[in-house]
Design a protein around this motif. Structure first.
Motif, PDB file in Angstrom:
ATOM      1  N   VAL A  55       0.842  -1.205   0.000  1.00 44.40           N
ATOM      2  CA  VAL A  55       0.000   0.000   0.000  1.00 44.40           C
ATOM      3  C   VAL A  55       0.874   1.252   0.000  1.00 44.40           C
ATOM      4  O   VAL A  55       0.628   2.196  -0.754  1.00 44.40           O
ATOM      5  CB  VAL A  55      -0.977  -0.007   1.196  1.00 44.40           C
ATOM      6  CG1 VAL A  55      -1.625   1.350   1.389  1.00 44.40           C
ATOM      7  CG2 VAL A  55      -2.031  -1.084   0.998  1.00 44.40           C
ATOM      8  N   VAL A  81       2.455   1.673  -3.472  1.00 39.95           N
ATOM      9  CA  VAL A  81       1.487   2.124  -4.481  1.00 39.95           C
ATOM     10  C   VAL A  81       1.105   3.583  -4.259  1.00 39.95           C
ATOM     11  O   VAL A  81       0.910   4.333  -5.214  1.00 39.95           O
ATOM     12  CB  VAL A  81       0.247   1.202  -4.496  1.00 39.95           C
ATOM     13  CG1 VAL A  81      -0.878   1.798  -5.313  1.00 39.95           C
ATOM     14  CG2 VAL A  81       0.625  -0.166  -5.036  1.00 39.95           C
ATOM     15  N   VAL A  82       1.022   4.014  -3.003  1.00 40.21           N
ATOM     16  CA  VAL A  82       0.713   5.411  -2.725  1.00 40.21           C
ATOM     17  C   VAL A  82       1.863   6.306  -3.205  1.00 40.21           C
ATOM     18  O   VAL A  82       1.636   7.378  -3.767  1.00 40.21           O
ATOM     19  CB  VAL A  82       0.433   5.627  -1.217  1.00 40.21           C
ATOM     20  CG1 VAL A  82       0.442   7.095  -0.851  1.00 40.21           C
ATOM     21  CG2 VAL A  82      -0.895   4.997  -0.850  1.00 40.21           C
ATOM     22  N   GLN A  83       3.092   5.857  -3.004  1.00 37.27           N
ATOM     23  CA  GLN A  83       4.251   6.644  -3.406  1.00 37.27           C
ATOM     24  C   GLN A  83       4.478   6.614  -4.921  1.00 37.27           C
ATOM     25  O   GLN A  83       4.919   7.605  -5.495  1.00 37.27           O
ATOM     26  CB  GLN A  83       5.516   6.131  -2.699  1.00 37.27           C
ATOM     27  CG  GLN A  83       5.480   6.305  -1.208  1.00 37.27           C
ATOM     28  CD  GLN A  83       5.466   7.767  -0.806  1.00 37.27           C
ATOM     29  OE1 GLN A  83       6.178   8.584  -1.355  1.00 37.27           O
ATOM     30  NE2 GLN A  83       4.622   8.084   0.161  1.00 37.27           N
ATOM     31  N   ALA A  84       4.224   5.468  -5.538  1.00 37.95           N
ATOM     32  CA  ALA A  84       4.436   5.306  -6.982  1.00 37.95           C
ATOM     33  C   ALA A  84       3.240   4.547  -7.561  1.00 37.95           C
ATOM     34  O   ALA A  84       3.246   3.311  -7.614  1.00 37.95           O
ATOM     35  CB  ALA A  84       5.731   4.551  -7.238  1.00 37.95           C
ATOM     36  N   PRO A  85       2.221   5.272  -7.992  1.00 32.06           N
ATOM     37  CA  PRO A  85       0.984   4.627  -8.450  1.00 32.06           C
ATOM     38  C   PRO A  85       1.153   3.651  -9.625  1.00 32.06           C
ATOM     39  O   PRO A  85       0.308   2.794  -9.832  1.00 32.06           O
ATOM     40  CB  PRO A  85       0.104   5.802  -8.866  1.00 32.06           C
ATOM     41  CG  PRO A  85       0.645   6.961  -8.116  1.00 32.06           C
ATOM     42  CD  PRO A  85       2.109   6.714  -7.962  1.00 32.06           C
ATOM     43  N   ALA A  86       2.253   3.745 -10.340  1.00 33.28           N
ATOM     44  CA  ALA A  86       2.459   2.821 -11.464  1.00 33.28           C
ATOM     45  C   ALA A  86       2.605   1.374 -10.983  1.00 33.28           C
ATOM     46  O   ALA A  86       2.372   0.438 -11.749  1.00 33.28           O
ATOM     47  CB  ALA A  86       3.688   3.228 -12.257  1.00 33.28           C
ATOM     48  N   VAL A 110       0.698  -0.176  -9.121  1.00 31.58           N
ATOM     49  CA  VAL A 110      -0.607  -0.794  -8.892  1.00 31.58           C
ATOM     50  C   VAL A 110      -0.800  -2.000  -9.807  1.00 31.58           C
ATOM     51  O   VAL A 110      -1.528  -2.932  -9.468  1.00 31.58           O
ATOM     52  CB  VAL A 110      -1.750   0.245  -9.055  1.00 31.58           C
ATOM     53  CG1 VAL A 110      -1.986   0.594 -10.507  1.00 31.58           C
ATOM     54  CG2 VAL A 110      -3.012  -0.262  -8.406  1.00 31.58           C
TER      55      VAL A 110
END
Length: 64
Positions: free
Chosen positions: A34, A37-42, A44
């Motif tokens: 989590v 993904v919050v830091q680097a949405p790619a 996901v």
């Protein structure tokens, strides 16, 4: 060869109650994913695979 289990069988297994360390490892992996993904949405796109890998590693750990 890896035995395949059904979702019902996996959910009915009381293993998380017996293997609290493994459950904690999966929970920590989820928190880390989590944060990533919050830091680097790619990421996901890769996150579900990494979570499956962590879960498989925990399951494999108890068969040794």
């Amino acid at each position: 060869m890896v035995a395949r289990a059904s979702w019902a069988g996996l959910l009915a297994d009381p293993l998380p109650l017996r293997d609290w360390r493994g459950s904690a490892m999966v929970a920590v992996a989820l928190v880390v994913l989590v944060v990533v993904v919050v830091q680097a949405p790619a990421f996901v796109v890769l996150a579900p695979g990494l979570l499956v890998l962590a879960t498989a590693a925990v399951a494999r750990r108890r068969t040794r």
